[in-house]
Design an enzyme around this catalytic site. Structure first.
Site, mmCIF file in Angstrom:
data_model
loop_
_atom_site.group_PDB
_atom_site.id
_atom_site.type_symbol
_atom_site.label_atom_id
_atom_site.label_comp_id
_atom_site.label_asym_id
_atom_site.label_seq_id
_atom_site.Cartn_x
_atom_site.Cartn_y
_atom_site.Cartn_z
ATOM 1 N N ARG A 17 -34.667 82.100 -22.928
ATOM 2 C CA ARG A 17 -34.966 81.029 -23.873
ATOM 3 C C ARG A 17 -34.017 79.860 -23.580
ATOM 4 N NH1 ARG A 17 -33.807 83.396 -29.457
ATOM 5 N NH2 ARG A 17 -34.603 81.397 -30.186
ATOM 6 N N SER A 19 -32.102 78.026 -25.810
ATOM 7 C CA SER A 19 -31.023 77.713 -26.748
ATOM 8 C C SER A 19 -29.676 77.807 -26.034
ATOM 9 C CB SER A 19 -31.042 78.681 -27.929
ATOM 10 O OG SER A 19 -30.586 79.971 -27.528
ATOM 11 N N LYS A 95 -30.200 92.751 -30.097
ATOM 12 C CA LYS A 95 -30.559 92.913 -31.512
ATOM 13 C C LYS A 95 -31.891 92.237 -31.845
ATOM 14 C CE LYS A 95 -28.245 88.973 -33.722
ATOM 15 N NZ LYS A 95 -27.361 88.569 -34.832
ATOM 16 N N ASP A 96 -32.340 91.313 -30.977
ATOM 17 C CA ASP A 96 -33.622 90.639 -31.196
ATOM 18 C C ASP A 96 -34.793 91.376 -30.575
ATOM 19 O OD1 ASP A 96 -32.321 88.582 -32.519
ATOM 20 O OD2 ASP A 96 -32.134 87.334 -30.727
ATOM 21 N N ARG A 143 -31.413 91.921 -43.113
ATOM 22 C CA ARG A 143 -30.278 92.828 -43.299
ATOM 23 C C ARG A 143 -29.155 92.150 -44.084
ATOM 24 N NH1 ARG A 143 -25.352 92.760 -40.889
ATOM 25 N NH2 ARG A 143 -26.086 91.251 -39.353
ATOM 26 N N ARG A 144 -28.743 90.962 -43.631
ATOM 27 C CA ARG A 144 -27.646 90.282 -44.309
ATOM 28 C C ARG A 144 -28.011 89.944 -45.743
ATOM 29 N NH1 ARG A 144 -26.769 86.603 -39.024
ATOM 30 N NH2 ARG A 144 -25.158 87.832 -37.955
ATOM 31 N N ARG A 161 -32.941 79.217 -40.697
ATOM 32 C CA ARG A 161 -33.290 79.562 -39.327
ATOM 33 C C ARG A 161 -32.731 78.567 -38.330
ATOM 34 N NH1 ARG A 161 -38.594 80.143 -37.453
ATOM 35 N NH2 ARG A 161 -37.435 81.022 -35.699
ATOM 36 N N GLY A 162 -32.794 78.937 -37.044
ATOM 37 C CA GLY A 162 -32.370 78.052 -35.982
ATOM 38 C C GLY A 162 -31.197 78.609 -35.192
ATOM 39 N N ARG A 167 -27.979 75.736 -37.476
ATOM 40 C CA ARG A 167 -27.511 76.316 -38.737
ATOM 41 C C ARG A 167 -26.248 75.615 -39.238
ATOM 42 N NH1 ARG A 167 -28.659 82.856 -38.207
ATOM 43 N NH2 ARG A 167 -30.310 82.676 -36.673
ATOM 44 N N CYS A 255 -38.761 95.200 -37.909
ATOM 45 C CA CYS A 255 -38.009 94.049 -38.417
ATOM 46 C C CYS A 255 -38.385 93.730 -39.862
ATOM 47 C CB CYS A 255 -38.221 92.823 -37.533
ATOM 48 S SG CYS A 255 -36.989 91.524 -37.690
#
Length: 320
Positions: A17, A19, A95-96, A143-144, A161-162, A167, A255
């Site tokens: 990706r 990012s 984790k994704d 989760r958080r 998100r982001g 963020r 998820c």
């Protein structure tokens, strides 16, 4: 058979990706492969692929992941490119990743794991306990959100998100009083000194399964790439994630359920802790299990069964 190595004229293509964090992880992968085989960086080409999850409009609208496709949002286009032969490997935050890969693809390489802890990020407060009653917390993580509401039901949690930079901008714009990021991401971006972050100990907030770990996906049929990745695979991280991902898969790898898990190795033994929560934070069930490292997958599945039995038949009713 002699291994045919990539070259600047015929580079191995690394999909990622776009990012800043995703690129940092791709660069780390390139550097490790380059060092392992004494090749110039030009023998590896970074290929940036736009995924559905990177859609600017959805990020700005803070739409929950479960409404628009869950974990596959960040992998679908990349995996399609790999199956088509456009790229040779894909670098992901583990984790994704869904716990099951598309037919023809496999994840069997993990880089050394970074800090697994969550980071509490706020320009005004140092930790969860310091937040005033009714404080607004920004988080896109189920989760958080559940862990926070379980401990502090007075808090208001809003979608956030982001990427890291997006963020932080939302935080500075006053959308929320604090947010959470992964310490590993801040470390890989070399931003620990630039962000008002405090590490949250795992005893206070158990991290996401596989948090802090980079995985590399490849085509099962690509033996050359498999041999190259074996040279940079970190065995201990792989053992830990075998337990954690088996735990997640046996519970709910979709998820849609808040799940936390962390495996650690001590003296040849694997120790796995897990937590299962209701999305609204009204109930949390936790447990732990230890055993031989060679039994990592069985340990993950057994702890999942243990927590599912504790939860009882009505625990997952929100799915219906």
């Amino acid at each position: 058979m002699t291994l045919t190595l990539p070259s600047p004229a015929s580079p191995l293509k690394i999909g990622t990706r776009g990012s800043p964090l995703a690129l940092a992880q791709a660069y780390e992968t390139r550097a490790r492969l380059s060092a392992a085989f004494s090749l110039p960086e030009e023998a590896f080409e970074i290929v940036v692929i736009q995924t559905t999850g990177d859609n600017r409009a959805m990020i700005d609208a803070d739409r929950p992941l479960k409404e628009i496709g869950n974990k596959g949002l960040f992998t679908k286009e990349i995996e399609e490119a790999m199956l088509a032969g456009t790229i040779d490997i894909a670098v992901h935050s583990t984790k994704d990743m869904p716990t099951v890969q598309p037919e023809g693809l496999v994840i069997d390489c993990f880089l050394p794991r970074e800090d697994v802890r969550d980071a509490f990020v706020s320009p005004s407060f140092k930790g969860i306990a310091d937040l005033p009653e009714g404080a607004v917390v920004g988080s896109s993580s189920l989760r958080r959100r559940a862990q926070l509401l379980y401990r502090r039901p007075d808090l208001k949690v809003v979608e956030f998100r982001g990427n890291v930079q997006t963020r932080l901008k939302k935080l500075n714009d006053g959308v929320a009083q604090c947010t959470f990021l992964a310490m590993a991401g801040l470390s890989r971006l070399d931003m620990l000194d630039q962000v008002p972050a405090t590490a949250v100990e795992v005893t206070d907030m158990l991290p996401a399964v596989a948090q802090g770990a980079i995985c590399i996906e490849r085509r099962i049929s690509d033996d050359r790439t498999g041999e190259m990745l074996a040279a940079i695979h970190h065995g201990e991280t792989g053992q830990r994630l075998t337990a954690e991902r088996a735990f997640l898969e046996a519970l709910d790898g979709s998820c849609e359920t808040p799940i936390a898990g962390l495996a650690e190795l001590t003296g040849g033994q694997l120790h796995l802790r897990g937590e299962l929560l209701r999305p609204d934070g009204s109930e949390a069930i936790s447990g732990a299990l230890s055993g031989a490292v060679s039994d990592a997958r069985d340990i993950g599945q057994s702890l999942a069964a243990q927590l599912r039995n504790q939860a009882g038949p009505g625990f997952f009713d929100w799915h219906s």
